[in-house]
Design a protein around this motif. Structure first.
Motif, short mmCIF file in Angstrom:
data_model
loop_
_atom_site.label_atom_id
_atom_site.label_comp_id
_atom_site.label_asym_id
_atom_site.label_seq_id
_atom_site.Cartn_x
_atom_site.Cartn_y
_atom_site.Cartn_z
N ALA A 84 0.26 -11.93 16.51
CA ALA A 84 -1.08 -12.01 15.92
C ALA A 84 -1.10 -12.87 14.65
O ALA A 84 -2.09 -13.55 14.38
CB ALA A 84 -1.60 -10.61 15.60
N SER A 85 0.00 -12.85 13.89
CA SER A 85 0.00 -13.53 12.60
C SER A 85 0.64 -14.93 12.65
O SER A 85 0.43 -15.73 11.74
CB SER A 85 0.75 -12.69 11.56
OG SER A 85 2.14 -12.63 11.87
N GLY A 86 1.43 -15.19 13.68
CA GLY A 86 2.11 -16.47 13.76
C GLY A 86 3.30 -16.58 12.82
O GLY A 86 3.80 -17.67 12.57
N ARG A 87 3.75 -15.47 12.29
CA ARG A 87 4.92 -15.50 11.41
C ARG A 87 5.88 -14.38 11.81
O ARG A 87 5.54 -13.55 12.63
CB ARG A 87 4.52 -15.36 9.94
CG ARG A 87 3.77 -14.10 9.62
CD ARG A 87 3.30 -14.09 8.15
NE ARG A 87 2.44 -12.97 7.89
CZ ARG A 87 2.84 -11.71 7.68
NH1 ARG A 87 4.11 -11.43 7.70
NH2 ARG A 87 1.97 -10.76 7.45
N THR A 88 7.02 -14.35 11.22
CA THR A 88 8.03 -13.33 11.55
C THR A 88 7.91 -12.17 10.59
O THR A 88 7.97 -12.35 9.38
CB THR A 88 9.45 -13.93 11.48
OG1 THR A 88 9.51 -15.03 12.40
CG2 THR A 88 10.49 -12.91 11.84
N SER A 89 7.75 -10.98 11.14
CA SER A 89 7.71 -9.78 10.31
C SER A 89 9.13 -9.20 10.24
O SER A 89 9.98 -9.53 11.07
CB SER A 89 6.74 -8.77 10.90
OG SER A 89 7.13 -8.41 12.22
#
Length: 94
Positions: A84-89
């Motif tokens: 959803a965010s396009g980044r790595t959590s």
């Protein structure tokens, strides 16, 4: 001050056990409200010098299955966050 109430969602985890004289296997199943299922397994092995205590084997195997289930849920949640965010959590380790 306005307090907003949210509908509570319930999850039910099913645990099933298979046992013989030396080993207990636990299978955990969680059905999520969106229709997805998460499955996990846990095992316990009785040492040959230990007395036969099936409940203890179930508790150990069940705890291990639930621990694996928790880790799978964390992984699933972080994959959804990443998508959803396009980044790595970065999950917090248990």
């Amino acid at each position: 001050m306005i307090v907003m109430m949210h509908t509570a969602v319930g999850w039910h985890v099913e645990l099933e056990f298979e046992e013989d004289d030396h080993r207990t296997r636990a299978a955990a199943l969680l059905r999520l409200p969106d229709g997805n299922e998460v499955r996990a397994h846990g095992y316990a092995t009785r040492h040959r010098t230990d007395s036969n205590q099936p409940r203890v084997g179930e508790e150990i195997a069940g705890a291990r299955a639930l621990n694996e289930l928790a880790m799978k849920l964390l992984t699933k949640a972080h994959e959804e966050i990443d998508e959803a965010s396009g980044r790595t959590s970065h999950p917090i380790a248990l």
